[in-house]
Motif scaffolding. Structure first.
Motif, mmCIF file in Angstrom:
data_model
loop_
_atom_site.group_PDB
_atom_site.id
_atom_site.type_symbol
_atom_site.label_atom_id
_atom_site.label_comp_id
_atom_site.label_asym_id
_atom_site.label_seq_id
_atom_site.Cartn_x
_atom_site.Cartn_y
_atom_site.Cartn_z
ATOM 1 N N ILE A 133 44.205 9.587 34.702
ATOM 2 C CA ILE A 133 43.245 8.994 35.634
ATOM 3 C C ILE A 133 42.490 10.089 36.389
ATOM 4 O O ILE A 133 41.273 10.002 36.593
ATOM 5 N N ARG A 134 43.196 11.115 36.793
ATOM 6 C CA ARG A 134 42.531 12.199 37.521
ATOM 7 C C ARG A 134 41.593 12.984 36.615
ATOM 8 O O ARG A 134 40.546 13.468 37.059
ATOM 9 N N ALA A 135 41.954 13.117 35.337
ATOM 10 C CA ALA A 135 41.050 13.768 34.388
ATOM 11 C C ALA A 135 39.782 12.946 34.207
ATOM 12 O O ALA A 135 38.666 13.501 34.128
ATOM 13 N N ARG A 136 39.932 11.632 34.157
ATOM 14 C CA ARG A 136 38.765 10.760 34.042
ATOM 15 C C ARG A 136 37.889 10.860 35.289
ATOM 16 O O ARG A 136 36.657 10.896 35.193
ATOM 17 N N ARG A 137 38.521 10.915 36.455
ATOM 18 C CA ARG A 137 37.750 11.042 37.687
ATOM 19 C C ARG A 137 36.997 12.367 37.729
ATOM 20 O O ARG A 137 35.840 12.431 38.162
ATOM 21 N N ALA A 139 35.943 14.023 35.124
ATOM 22 C CA ALA A 139 34.833 13.901 34.179
ATOM 23 C C ALA A 139 33.693 13.089 34.781
ATOM 24 O O ALA A 139 32.504 13.410 34.563
ATOM 25 N N GLN A 140 34.022 12.052 35.535
ATOM 26 C CA GLN A 140 32.991 11.245 36.181
ATOM 27 C C GLN A 140 32.222 12.065 37.217
ATOM 28 O O GLN A 140 30.992 11.949 37.329
ATOM 29 N N GLU A 141 32.935 12.904 37.940
ATOM 30 C CA GLU A 141 32.272 13.768 38.917
ATOM 31 C C GLU A 141 31.367 14.779 38.218
ATOM 32 O O GLU A 141 30.270 15.087 38.708
ATOM 33 N N ASP A 142 31.814 15.282 37.064
ATOM 34 C CA ASP A 142 30.968 16.207 36.295
ATOM 35 C C ASP A 142 29.701 15.508 35.807
ATOM 36 O O ASP A 142 28.611 16.094 35.828
ATOM 37 N N ALA A 143 29.835 14.263 35.370
ATOM 38 C CA ALA A 143 28.670 13.512 34.911
ATOM 39 C C ALA A 143 27.683 13.277 36.052
ATOM 40 O O ALA A 143 26.465 13.414 35.882
ATOM 41 N N ALA A 201 30.160 11.130 27.489
ATOM 42 C CA ALA A 201 31.030 10.890 26.334
ATOM 43 C C ALA A 201 32.482 11.181 26.681
ATOM 44 O O ALA A 201 33.396 10.481 26.230
ATOM 45 N N ARG A 202 32.710 12.211 27.513
ATOM 46 C CA ARG A 202 34.077 12.524 27.922
ATOM 47 C C ARG A 202 34.659 11.406 28.780
ATOM 48 O O ARG A 202 35.839 11.052 28.657
ATOM 49 N N VAL A 203 33.843 10.820 29.651
ATOM 50 C CA VAL A 203 34.306 9.692 30.473
ATOM 51 C C VAL A 203 34.692 8.515 29.584
ATOM 52 O O VAL A 203 35.734 7.878 29.794
ATOM 53 N N VAL A 204 33.871 8.233 28.579
ATOM 54 C CA VAL A 204 34.158 7.108 27.673
ATOM 55 C C VAL A 204 35.471 7.343 26.928
ATOM 56 O O VAL A 204 36.295 6.437 26.786
#
Length: 371
Positions: A133-137, A139-143, A201-204
């Motif tokens: 979950i933290r990795a996804r978050r 990635a979302q911040e990077d996007a 794409a990383r978030v997906v």
């Protein structure tokens, strides 16, 4: 031989662990044992050295970047160990000397006095979901940062999109039509766009992996149940459970509200009562998730098709809680807004009440998690 209690404070770092021992009752000696390597074999030797005949050991250390591996190792060795939050450590205002030795001795002394409060330690499977979950978050911040970089680049060159909203199909079509005078400037713009696409794409990918991980997770029934609440979908529900843990470990919803820092701070003395902003204690991401979910209650209560599909397989009592929360919180949002309160305060108040409904759902989904 009489039983002797030993309270061991550990100041844990990447390569070393400073060890101090407080023996017996409140007047017992507190001594610094020394420093050992932060290595499993060295920790085993330390436990063997301290576990003299008739001695009962109790360990503690502060939570930090080294994680919970040490606590799990000590538990496997049959030794009780608690992890405490650094923010909850009692500290004297006049104490301006900080060393590993003093920190370890302070931990041992406070553990013996019973003044340390243990935090909840997740198991390895739970921590794996939380890492995802933290990795996804991240990635979302990077996007988000990548999108802002593209928009800043366009603004700097006076390129303005005339449509209603950015990052739609129309917006991407408009981006593809942008041309710059210099080839290397065009290349820079194209690379910025690729950065956005790669981050998205990383978030997906991470969201897809999260769905698979939650399906086989012990808390999967709770994650599904929390989605009965408006504004909480898979990612929000999984984030809340991963960061807080089992919501039913709190005796009542007020404790959970205080844990996530959504209760007012207070500084009262004598006849004077003063309450300030929320405490912001506990896990910041769990609190942010709840506040973001609270914003959705600004709209009238209704059940959309996608919402009905999402909650179709949930127990009727859980669906009833979701609808009850909608009716009450949407109405409360309107009333608080009508009084002229700032929107952030209104949304925070809604998030605080939303915690109570989440706790109630967790209590009702507990039998499903026990199976």
């Amino acid at each position: 031989m009489s039983n002797v209690a030993k309270y061991i404070g550990l100041d844990v770092h990447k390569a070393t662990i400073a060890v101090a021992v407080a023996e017996g009752g409140p007047g017992g000696e507190v001594r610094f044992v020394g420093t050992v390597a932060n290595d499993d074999d060295e920790v085993r030797k330390l436990v063997k050295r301290l576990a003299t005949p008739g001695a009962t050991l109790s360990f503690c250390y502060e939570a930090g970047p080294c994680g919970y591996g040490l606590q799990r190792l000590l538990i496997k060795l049959g030794q009780p160990c608690i992890v405490i939050a650094p923010s909850m450590m009692p500290r004297r205002p006049g104490d301006h000397v900080k060393t590993d030795r003093r920190d370890a001795m302070t931990l041992a002394r406070l553990l013996r006095a019973g003044e340390l409060t243990a935090i909840w330690v997740p198991d390895e499977a739970h921590e794996a979901v939380r890492d995802l979950i933290r990795a996804r978050r991240s990635a979302q911040e990077d996007a988000t940062a990548a999108k802002q970089t593209v928009r800043s680049f366009l603004l700097r060159h006076d390129r303005r999109f005339e449509g209603r909203s950015a990052w739609t199909k129309m917006y991407w079509r408009w981006l593809s039509e942008q041309r710059f005078d210099y080839p290397h400037q065009q290349l820079a713009f194209e690379e910025l766009q690729k950065r956005v696409l790669e981050a998205q794409a990383r978030v997906v990918r991470l969201e897809s992996a999260l769905g698979e991980a939650v399906a086989s997770w012990h808390f999967a029934p709770l994650v599904r149940g929390l989605q009965a609440l408006r504004g909480i979908k898979l990612v929000s529900a999984a984030t809340l459970v991963a960061e807080v843990g089992d919501l039913t470990r709190f005796d009542n919803p007020k404790q959970l509200m205080a844990y996530v820092g959504l209760v007012p701070s207070e500084h009262s003395s004598g006849a004077r009562t003063h309450r300030g902003r929320i405490t912001r204690a506990g896990n910041a991401q769990a609190r942010t998730t709840l506040v973001e979910a609270g914003w959705s209650y600004r709209l009238p209560a209704r059940e959309e098709r996608r919402y009905r599909e999402r909650v179709a397989d949930l127990p009727e009592e859980v669906q009833a809680i979701g609808w009850k929360a909608q009716v009450r919180l949407c109405q409360r949002f309107r009333r608080l807004s009508a009084t002229g309160k700032p929107q952030p305060k209104v949304t925070t108040a809604i998030a605080r009440e939303l915690v109570g409904y989440a706790w109630d759902i967790a209590r009702r989904m507990a039998p499903a998690m026990a199976n």
